[in-house]
Design a protein around this motif. Structure first.
Motif, PDB file in Angstrom:
ATOM      1  N   UNK A 119       0.875  -1.180   0.000  1.00  0.00           N
ATOM      2  CA  UNK A 119       0.000   0.000   0.000  1.00  0.00           C
ATOM      3  C   UNK A 119       0.908   1.226   0.000  1.00  0.00           C
ATOM      4  N   UNK A 120       0.750   2.086  -0.992  1.00  0.00           N
ATOM      5  CA  UNK A 120       1.555   3.302  -1.095  1.00  0.00           C
ATOM      6  C   UNK A 120       0.638   4.507  -1.202  1.00  0.00           C
ATOM      7  N   UNK A 121       1.049   5.589  -0.558  1.00  0.00           N
ATOM      8  CA  UNK A 121       0.242   6.804  -0.519  1.00  0.00           C
ATOM      9  C   UNK A 121       1.126   8.009  -0.803  1.00  0.00           C
ATOM     10  N   UNK A 122       0.588   8.941  -1.584  1.00  0.00           N
ATOM     11  CA  UNK A 122       1.272  10.213  -1.855  1.00  0.00           C
ATOM     12  C   UNK A 122       0.502  11.309  -1.123  1.00  0.00           C
ATOM     13  N   UNK A 123       1.236  12.075  -0.301  1.00  0.00           N
ATOM     14  CA  UNK A 123       0.672  13.199   0.441  1.00  0.00           C
ATOM     15  C   UNK A 123       1.263  14.501  -0.089  1.00  0.00           C
ATOM     16  N   UNK A 124       0.450  15.546  -0.129  1.00  0.00           N
ATOM     17  CA  UNK A 124       1.004  16.848  -0.517  1.00  0.00           C
ATOM     18  C   UNK A 124       1.695  17.491   0.687  1.00  0.00           C
ATOM     19  N   UNK A 125       2.202  18.684   0.497  1.00  0.00           N
ATOM     20  CA  UNK A 125       2.971  19.355   1.541  1.00  0.00           C
ATOM     21  C   UNK A 125       2.142  19.689   2.782  1.00  0.00           C
ATOM     22  N   UNK A 126       0.806  19.688   2.621  1.00  0.00           N
ATOM     23  CA  UNK A 126      -0.081  19.950   3.757  1.00  0.00           C
ATOM     24  C   UNK A 126      -0.463  18.673   4.496  1.00  0.00           C
ATOM     25  N   UNK A 127      -0.117  17.519   3.927  1.00  0.00           N
ATOM     26  CA  UNK A 127      -0.470  16.246   4.542  1.00  0.00           C
ATOM     27  C   UNK A 127      -1.736  15.628   4.000  1.00  0.00           C
ATOM     28  N   UNK A 128      -2.332  16.251   2.957  1.00  0.00           N
ATOM     29  CA  UNK A 128      -3.537  15.699   2.338  1.00  0.00           C
ATOM     30  C   UNK A 128      -3.176  14.550   1.410  1.00  0.00           C
ATOM     31  N   UNK A 129      -3.997  13.504   1.403  1.00  0.00           N
ATOM     32  CA  UNK A 129      -3.786  12.376   0.487  1.00  0.00           C
ATOM     33  C   UNK A 129      -4.143  12.816  -0.921  1.00  0.00           C
ATOM     34  N   UNK A 130      -3.202  12.644  -1.836  1.00  0.00           N
ATOM     35  CA  UNK A 130      -3.426  13.001  -3.242  1.00  0.00           C
ATOM     36  C   UNK A 130      -3.648  11.768  -4.115  1.00  0.00           C
ATOM     37  N   UNK A 131      -2.933  10.704  -3.811  1.00  0.00           N
ATOM     38  CA  UNK A 131      -3.077   9.462  -4.572  1.00  0.00           C
ATOM     39  C   UNK A 131      -2.692   8.307  -3.662  1.00  0.00           C
ATOM     40  N   UNK A 132      -3.321   7.177  -3.905  1.00  0.00           N
ATOM     41  CA  UNK A 132      -2.970   5.977  -3.151  1.00  0.00           C
ATOM     42  C   UNK A 132      -3.114   4.779  -4.066  1.00  0.00           C
ATOM     43  N   UNK A 133      -2.303   3.789  -3.796  1.00  0.00           N
ATOM     44  CA  UNK A 133      -2.345   2.626  -4.658  1.00  0.00           C
ATOM     45  C   UNK A 133      -1.951   1.367  -3.931  1.00  0.00           C
ATOM     46  N   UNK A 134      -2.366   0.266  -4.520  1.00  0.00           N
ATOM     47  CA  UNK A 134      -1.924  -1.048  -4.089  1.00  0.00           C
ATOM     48  C   UNK A 134      -1.143  -1.646  -5.239  1.00  0.00           C
ATOM     49  N   UNK A 135       0.098  -1.986  -4.948  1.00  0.00           N
ATOM     50  CA  UNK A 135       0.946  -2.606  -5.959  1.00  0.00           C
ATOM     51  C   UNK A 135       1.191  -4.050  -5.547  1.00  0.00           C
ATOM     52  N   UNK A 136       0.977  -4.939  -6.474  1.00  0.00           N
ATOM     53  CA  UNK A 136       1.233  -6.349  -6.204  1.00  0.00           C
ATOM     54  C   UNK A 136       2.541  -6.729  -6.886  1.00  0.00           C
ATOM     55  N   UNK A 137       3.419  -7.368  -6.131  1.00  0.00           N
ATOM     56  CA  UNK A 137       4.724  -7.782  -6.637  1.00  0.00           C
ATOM     57  C   UNK A 137       4.853  -9.284  -6.569  1.00  0.00           C
ATOM     58  N   UNK A 138       5.380  -9.854  -7.645  1.00  0.00           N
ATOM     59  CA  UNK A 138       5.826 -11.241  -7.610  1.00  0.00           C
ATOM     60  C   UNK A 138       7.246 -11.197  -7.070  1.00  0.00           C
ATOM     61  N   UNK A 139       7.476 -11.819  -5.936  1.00  0.00           N
ATOM     62  CA  UNK A 139       8.796 -11.754  -5.310  1.00  0.00           C
ATOM     63  C   UNK A 139       9.585 -13.032  -5.574  1.00  0.00           C
ATOM     64  N   UNK A 140      10.883 -12.874  -5.524  1.00  0.00           N
ATOM     65  CA  UNK A 140      11.816 -13.987  -5.682  1.00  0.00           C
ATOM     66  C   UNK A 140      12.428 -14.333  -4.334  1.00  0.00           C
ATOM     67  N   UNK A 141      12.933 -15.547  -4.221  1.00  0.00           N
ATOM     68  CA  UNK A 141      13.754 -15.867  -3.061  1.00  0.00           C
ATOM     69  C   UNK A 141      14.966 -14.936  -3.118  1.00  0.00           C
ATOM     70  N   UNK A 142      15.615 -14.720  -1.983  1.00  0.00           N
ATOM     71  CA  UNK A 142      16.777 -13.835  -1.990  1.00  0.00           C
ATOM     72  C   UNK A 142      17.844 -14.338  -2.964  1.00  0.00           C
ATOM     73  N   UNK A 143      18.037 -15.635  -3.026  1.00  0.00           N
ATOM     74  CA  UNK A 143      19.033 -16.213  -3.943  1.00  0.00           C
ATOM     75  C   UNK A 143      18.710 -15.878  -5.401  1.00  0.00           C
ATOM     76  N   UNK A 144      17.449 -16.040  -5.791  1.00  0.00           N
ATOM     77  CA  UNK A 144      17.047 -15.727  -7.166  1.00  0.00           C
ATOM     78  C   UNK A 144      17.076 -14.216  -7.411  1.00  0.00           C
ATOM     79  N   UNK A 145      16.706 -13.425  -6.416  1.00  0.00           N
ATOM     80  CA  UNK A 145      16.740 -11.965  -6.553  1.00  0.00           C
ATOM     81  C   UNK A 145      18.170 -11.492  -6.797  1.00  0.00           C
ATOM     82  N   UNK A 146      19.119 -12.109  -6.101  1.00  0.00           N
ATOM     83  CA  UNK A 146      20.532 -11.765  -6.315  1.00  0.00           C
ATOM     84  C   UNK A 146      20.965 -12.138  -7.733  1.00  0.00           C
ATOM     85  N   UNK A 147      20.544 -13.298  -8.198  1.00  0.00           N
ATOM     86  CA  UNK A 147      20.969 -13.790  -9.513  1.00  0.00           C
ATOM     87  C   UNK A 147      20.281 -13.052 -10.669  1.00  0.00           C
ATOM     88  N   UNK A 148      18.989 -12.782 -10.550  1.00  0.00           N
ATOM     89  CA  UNK A 148      18.224 -12.217 -11.666  1.00  0.00           C
ATOM     90  C   UNK A 148      18.100 -10.691 -11.645  1.00  0.00           C
TER      91      UNK A 148
END
Length: 162
Positions: A119-148
């Protein structure tokens, strides 16, 4: 807040649009870890050349900001790397490019069977929410992340030797 270093900057040919410090056309994002709330934080100043409508930050750039900080949440909070498989964004308020810095926050809301939802949120300089999103990631094992994906390991993000 703990500064997060970008260990990828030392890689020859690294020009990430979101976070590479040497990409003069990029967003040049930098990050902090809020270890109490388990969030990755970014303070970022909109650039005039990234507007869509007059003086309004382009929605695609907002999507990129959300995608990038979400990726860094995977690096730091899940201690691995992955690739975006889906991103859903809700634009709530126009972001004016001439009104000061934005604050972005990202946290893990779900992680199972290699799929992480951030869950990621963008706030303006006043602290108001301007945009929010849910990003889904396919994750790798640490070993594969290092290799790929050149994942350097969790410790590298907190080393001052880059």
């Amino acid at each position: 807040m703990i500064p997060i270093h970008n260990p990828f900057n030392k890689l020859n040919g690294y020009h990430c649009f979101g976070c590479a410090s040497r990409n003069d056309k990029g967003l040049n994002m930098t990050f902090l870890l809020d270890d109490i709330n388990q969030e990755v934080i970014c303070s970022w100043h909109p650039k005039e050349h990234l507007q869509g409508y007059f003086n309004i930050l382009h929605g695609g750039i907002q999507a990129t900001l959300i995608d990038e900080i979400s990726c860094w949440a995977v690096y730091i909070l899940l201690k691995t790397a992955g690739v975006t498989s889906r991103i859903d964004i809700r634009y709530r308020k126009a972001i004016l490019v001439n009104e000061g810095p934005l604050t972005l926050r990202a946290r893990v809301v779900n992680f199972e069977k290699k799929l992480a939802t951030i869950k990621a949120t963008i706030y303006d300089w006043k602290g108001d929410i301007c945009a929010e999103g849910n990003a889904q990631f396919f994750t790798y094992s640490e070993e594969m992340a290092r290799a790929k994906l050149h994942y350097p390991g969790y410790e590298a993000f907190f080393s001052t030797v880059n």
